[in-house]
Write a protein that holds these residues in place. Structure first.
Motif, mmCIF file in Angstrom:
data_model
loop_
_atom_site.group_PDB
_atom_site.id
_atom_site.type_symbol
_atom_site.label_atom_id
_atom_site.label_comp_id
_atom_site.label_asym_id
_atom_site.label_seq_id
_atom_site.Cartn_x
_atom_site.Cartn_y
_atom_site.Cartn_z
ATOM 1 N N LYS A 28 0.826 -1.198 0.000
ATOM 2 C CA LYS A 28 0.000 0.000 0.000
ATOM 3 C C LYS A 28 0.863 1.252 0.000
ATOM 4 N N LYS A 29 0.467 2.206 -0.806
ATOM 5 C CA LYS A 29 1.202 3.461 -0.922
ATOM 6 C C LYS A 29 0.786 4.410 0.190
ATOM 7 N N GLN A 30 1.768 5.099 0.762
ATOM 8 C CA GLN A 30 1.465 6.082 1.796
ATOM 9 C C GLN A 30 0.693 7.254 1.192
ATOM 10 N N GLN A 31 -0.372 7.660 1.871
ATOM 11 C CA GLN A 31 -1.167 8.786 1.418
ATOM 12 C C GLN A 31 -1.062 9.925 2.429
ATOM 13 N N GLU A 32 -1.297 11.141 1.948
ATOM 14 C CA GLU A 32 -1.231 12.306 2.817
ATOM 15 C C GLU A 32 -2.624 12.697 3.291
ATOM 16 N N MET A 33 -2.731 12.966 4.575
ATOM 17 C CA MET A 33 -4.007 13.333 5.188
ATOM 18 C C MET A 33 -3.811 14.583 6.021
ATOM 19 N N LYS A 34 -4.691 15.569 5.829
ATOM 20 C CA LYS A 34 -4.606 16.824 6.583
ATOM 21 C C LYS A 34 -5.709 16.848 7.642
ATOM 22 N N LEU A 35 -5.288 16.883 8.908
ATOM 23 C CA LEU A 35 -6.217 16.933 10.032
ATOM 24 C C LEU A 35 -6.121 18.305 10.689
ATOM 25 N N VAL A 36 -7.270 18.915 10.970
ATOM 26 C CA VAL A 36 -7.322 20.266 11.519
ATOM 27 C C VAL A 36 -7.964 20.228 12.900
ATOM 28 N N LEU A 37 -7.279 20.802 13.891
ATOM 29 C CA LEU A 37 -7.824 20.915 15.238
ATOM 30 C C LEU A 37 -8.573 22.241 15.347
ATOM 31 N N ILE A 38 -9.842 22.165 15.725
ATOM 32 C CA ILE A 38 -10.671 23.358 15.807
ATOM 33 C C ILE A 38 -11.229 23.501 17.217
ATOM 34 N N GLY A 39 -11.555 24.736 17.595
ATOM 35 C CA GLY A 39 -12.045 25.029 18.931
ATOM 36 C C GLY A 39 -11.407 26.314 19.431
ATOM 37 N N ARG A 40 -11.981 26.876 20.480
ATOM 38 C CA ARG A 40 -11.509 28.156 20.980
ATOM 39 C C ARG A 40 -10.143 28.031 21.622
ATOM 40 N N GLU A 68 -0.017 26.393 14.098
ATOM 41 C CA GLU A 68 1.095 25.467 14.250
ATOM 42 C C GLU A 68 0.811 24.220 13.425
ATOM 43 N N THR A 69 1.790 23.796 12.668
ATOM 44 C CA THR A 69 1.640 22.603 11.836
ATOM 45 C C THR A 69 2.707 21.590 12.216
ATOM 46 N N SER A 70 2.290 20.351 12.430
ATOM 47 C CA SER A 70 3.218 19.274 12.746
ATOM 48 C C SER A 70 2.951 18.099 11.823
ATOM 49 N N PHE A 71 3.954 17.256 11.686
ATOM 50 C CA PHE A 71 3.850 16.102 10.797
ATOM 51 C C PHE A 71 4.202 14.822 11.554
ATOM 52 N N THR A 72 3.530 13.757 11.202
ATOM 53 C CA THR A 72 3.838 12.451 11.769
ATOM 54 C C THR A 72 3.394 11.390 10.774
ATOM 55 N N GLN A 73 3.745 10.162 11.054
ATOM 56 C CA GLN A 73 3.336 9.048 10.210
ATOM 57 C C GLN A 73 2.656 7.989 11.054
ATOM 58 N N ARG A 74 1.604 7.408 10.535
ATOM 59 C CA ARG A 74 0.900 6.335 11.215
ATOM 60 C C ARG A 74 0.462 5.289 10.188
ATOM 61 N N VAL A 75 0.298 4.061 10.676
ATOM 62 C CA VAL A 75 -0.333 3.014 9.883
ATOM 63 C C VAL A 75 -1.583 2.596 10.631
ATOM 64 N N ASP A 77 -5.101 0.277 10.235
ATOM 65 C CA ASP A 77 -5.772 -0.772 9.448
ATOM 66 C C ASP A 77 -4.957 -1.140 8.208
ATOM 67 N N GLY A 78 -3.638 -1.154 8.357
ATOM 68 C CA GLY A 78 -2.765 -1.565 7.269
ATOM 69 C C GLY A 78 -2.458 -0.499 6.246
ATOM 70 N N GLN A 79 -3.059 0.686 6.383
ATOM 71 C CA GLN A 79 -2.836 1.770 5.433
ATOM 72 C C GLN A 79 -1.875 2.799 6.039
ATOM 73 N N PRO A 80 -0.730 3.039 5.389
ATOM 74 C CA PRO A 80 0.198 4.058 5.902
ATOM 75 C C PRO A 80 -0.256 5.465 5.526
ATOM 76 N N TRP A 81 -0.143 6.378 6.496
ATOM 77 C CA TRP A 81 -0.546 7.768 6.282
ATOM 78 C C TRP A 81 0.588 8.698 6.696
ATOM 79 N N ARG A 82 0.768 9.748 5.928
ATOM 80 C CA ARG A 82 1.601 10.877 6.352
ATOM 81 C C ARG A 82 0.627 11.963 6.777
ATOM 82 N N LEU A 83 0.618 12.262 8.062
ATOM 83 C CA LEU A 83 -0.368 13.174 8.630
ATOM 84 C C LEU A 83 0.204 14.571 8.760
ATOM 85 N N GLN A 84 -0.537 15.533 8.249
ATOM 86 C CA GLN A 84 -0.269 16.946 8.524
ATOM 87 C C GLN A 84 -1.337 17.397 9.505
ATOM 88 N N ILE A 85 -0.922 17.763 10.711
ATOM 89 C CA ILE A 85 -1.869 18.137 11.765
ATOM 90 C C ILE A 85 -1.720 19.624 12.038
#
Length: 244
Positions: A28-40, A68-75, A77-85
């Motif tokens: 499986k190819k690593q995909q990029e996912m952008k997660l945004v934290l919202i709230g006051r 602030e933007t941080s990056f990490t990697q997770r797998v 359910d067998g799918q690798p992700w490069r996370l931009q948080i």
């Protein structure tokens, strides 16, 4: 924009594998996912992100005044992700940037402070802005299109300091939007991994259209379940994840 790349190991920060997956992600190819934290401001978004990526907690963490933007990697359910948080700033002068993150974000972690009722109420207006940025007619329909997990943070604080009631205010709010809900503590770190992993699954299912064993609700349970777990005092009266 302030960009903070917190690293614990690997080129983009933490490399722990969610869902009990191993380092072997197969073909499986690593995909990029952008997660945004919202709230006051002040609800603990930065601390949650730091705990998830670097597994640490700063007692006297300064409020986030710029993005602030941080990056990490997770797998998961067998799918690798490069996370931009992305931790959005709570300052009004940066709202034009926040709107861009609403539009481009794949998934959202909506954070409120269990000891601050206004922070829960404010999420309603934030959801309206997210729905508008995604060209949705109304925010209650967001659950059909927008991956989101609602988080009540600072669960480690004494319950007599809490300003919201779980069975009434929180569950009513969660049922309105039909998003998964977790109590968390960026300090202990109660449910931090679980909340982020749930959001990754929801985002993979709704945005990336991936299939997994957790496809029923994106969080490994049947819709409508209310799973119990111990809080920091050992009580059994705080739900870990609620999907209404």
């Amino acid at each position: 924009m302030g960009e903070n790349k917190m690293q614990s190991s690997g080129p983009y920060g933490g490399t722990s594998m969610g869902g009990g997956a191993s380092n072997n992600s197969g073909a499986k190819k690593q995909q990029e996912m952008k997660l945004v934290l919202i709230g006051r401001q002040g609800v603990g978004k930065s601390c949650l992100m730091m705990q998830y990526i670097s597994h640490c907690f700063e007692e006297n963490h300064e409020p986030t005044f710029v993005e602030e933007t941080s990056f990490t990697q997770r797998v998961v359910d067998g799918q690798p992700w490069r996370l931009q948080i992305i931790d959005t700033a709570g300052q009004e002068e940066f709202q034009y940037l926040v709107e861009q993150y609403f539009q481009s974000g794949h998934g959202f972690l909506a954070v409120f402070d269990l000891c601050n009722r206004e922070s829960l109420e404010e999420l309603q207006s934030v959801f309206k802005r997210v729905a508008r940025s995604k060209d949705l007619l109304d925010e209650p329909s967001m659950h059909m299109h927008v991956p989101c997990v609602i988080v009540g943070n600072k669960n480690d604080l004494p319950s007599d300091l809490w300003q919201v009631t779980l069975e009434e205010e929180v569950h009513t709010f969660v049922r309105q939007y039909e998003f998964p809900f977790f109590q968390t503590s960026a300090k202990t770190p109660y449910n931090v991994e679980e909340a982020f992993e749930c959001l990754i699954r929801e985002t993979a299912r709704k945005v990336f259209k991936t299939n997994s064993d957790s496809e029923k609700d994106g969080c490994g349970g049947s819709k409508g379940s209310k799973r119990k777990s111990k809080d920091h005092k050992g009580n059994q009266n705080k739900p870990q994840c609620v999907i209404s």
